[in-house]
Design a protein around this motif. Structure first.
Motif, PDB file in Angstrom:
ATOM      1  N   GLY A   5       0.847  -1.189   0.000  1.00 13.31           N
ATOM      2  CA  GLY A   5       0.000   0.000   0.000  1.00 13.31           C
ATOM      3  C   GLY A   5       0.872   1.224   0.000  1.00 13.31           C
ATOM      4  N   PRO A   6       0.355   2.324   0.505  1.00 19.14           N
ATOM      5  CA  PRO A   6       1.149   3.546   0.514  1.00 19.14           C
ATOM      6  C   PRO A   6       2.484   3.322   1.226  1.00 19.14           C
ATOM      7  N   GLY A   7       3.499   3.917   0.683  1.00 21.79           N
ATOM      8  CA  GLY A   7       4.804   3.771   1.320  1.00 21.79           C
ATOM      9  C   GLY A   7       5.886   3.571   0.283  1.00 21.79           C
ATOM     10  N   ASP A   8       6.769   2.655   0.552  1.00 21.88           N
ATOM     11  CA  ASP A   8       7.957   2.421  -0.239  1.00 21.88           C
ATOM     12  C   ASP A   8       7.635   1.683  -1.545  1.00 21.88           C
ATOM     13  N   THR A   9       7.910   2.322  -2.666  1.00 16.79           N
ATOM     14  CA  THR A   9       7.620   1.743  -3.981  1.00 16.79           C
ATOM     15  C   THR A   9       8.398   0.460  -4.209  1.00 16.79           C
ATOM     16  N   ARG A  10       9.670   0.458  -3.857  1.00 20.42           N
ATOM     17  CA  ARG A  10      10.514  -0.725  -4.044  1.00 20.42           C
ATOM     18  C   ARG A  10       9.924  -1.916  -3.288  1.00 20.42           C
ATOM     19  N   LYS A  11       9.543  -1.704  -2.038  1.00 20.80           N
ATOM     20  CA  LYS A  11       8.955  -2.771  -1.226  1.00 20.80           C
ATOM     21  C   LYS A  11       7.652  -3.260  -1.862  1.00 20.80           C
ATOM     22  N   ASN A  12       6.808  -2.332  -2.290  1.00 18.28           N
ATOM     23  CA  ASN A  12       5.525  -2.710  -2.885  1.00 18.28           C
ATOM     24  C   ASN A  12       5.719  -3.519  -4.168  1.00 18.28           C
ATOM     25  N   LEU A  13       6.679  -3.115  -4.997  1.00 16.52           N
ATOM     26  CA  LEU A  13       6.938  -3.864  -6.220  1.00 16.52           C
ATOM     27  C   LEU A  13       7.467  -5.259  -5.910  1.00 16.52           C
ATOM     28  N   LYS A  14       8.361  -5.365  -4.936  1.00  7.65           N
ATOM     29  CA  LYS A  14       8.877  -6.680  -4.544  1.00  7.65           C
ATOM     30  C   LYS A  14       7.754  -7.576  -4.037  1.00  7.65           C
ATOM     31  N   LEU A  15       6.841  -7.017  -3.263  1.00  7.46           N
ATOM     32  CA  LEU A  15       5.704  -7.798  -2.771  1.00  7.46           C
ATOM     33  C   LEU A  15       4.767  -8.196  -3.910  1.00  7.46           C
ATOM     34  N   ALA A  16       4.562  -7.300  -4.861  1.00  6.53           N
ATOM     35  CA  ALA A  16       3.716  -7.625  -6.015  1.00  6.53           C
ATOM     36  C   ALA A  16       4.348  -8.743  -6.839  1.00  6.53           C
ATOM     37  N   ILE A  17       5.658  -8.678  -7.050  1.00  9.99           N
ATOM     38  CA  ILE A  17       6.368  -9.729  -7.783  1.00  9.99           C
ATOM     39  C   ILE A  17       6.262 -11.053  -7.028  1.00  9.99           C
ATOM     40  N   ALA A  18       6.438 -11.008  -5.716  1.00 13.36           N
ATOM     41  CA  ALA A  18       6.321 -12.232  -4.910  1.00 13.36           C
ATOM     42  C   ALA A  18       4.914 -12.817  -5.014  1.00 13.36           C
TER      43      ALA A  18
END
Length: 112
Positions: A5-18
Motif C-alpha cells: 500500500g502507501p509507502g515504499d515503492t521498491r517494497k511494494n513492487l517486490k511484494l507484487a512480484i512475490a
C-alpha cells in the motif's frame, strides 16, 4: 488482504512480484492438478491459457518497474494495453484479437 500500500515503492513492487510468483508457481499449478484429478479438461486449459498467462505478464511489468526504481530512472515502456473484457495486459500494440478471451482490438485500453 494485501500486504502492500502507501509507502515504499521498491517494497511494494517486490511484494507484487512475490505475489505473482506465488500464483504462477504454486497456486495455478495446484488448480491445474485438481482440474486434472477431476478430469475437468476445459478448466485445465482455461487456467493455463487465461490467468496463468496474465500473471506472467503482470510479473514481467512489475519486474521492469522495479529495475527502473533500482536504477533511479523512469521506465522505458511502450503503451500498456489492457483488455477490458478479461484483463489481459501487455506492453506494446494491442493485438487484433485478445489471446485469452477473443475480444477484438477495440476492447483494449491503452495507458501511455
Amino acid at each position: 488482504m494485501a500486504v502492500f500500500g502507501p509507502g515504499d515503492t521498491r517494497k511494494n513492487l517486490k511484494l507484487a512480484i512475490a505475489g505473482e510468483t506465488y500464483e504462477i508457481e504454486e497456486m495455478y499449478p495446484a488448480y491445474i492438478e485438481v482440474a486434472k484429478f477431476q478430469k475437468e479438461k476445459k478448466v485445465h486449459k482455461e487456467v493455463l491459457n487465461g490467468p496463468g498467462v496474465l500473471k506472467k505478464m503482470h510479473k514481467m511489468i512489475y519486474e521492469k518497474a522495479l529495475e527502473s526504481v533500482n536504477s533511479g530512472k523512469d521506465p522505458e515502456l511502450g503503451p500498456i494495453q489492457v483488455c477490458e473484457v478479461c484483463g489481459y495486459t501487455l506492453e506494446g500494440d494491442a493485438p487484433d484479437v485478445c489471446p485469452i478471451c477473443g475480444a477484438l482490438k477495440e476492447k483494449f485500453t491503452a495507458f501511455e
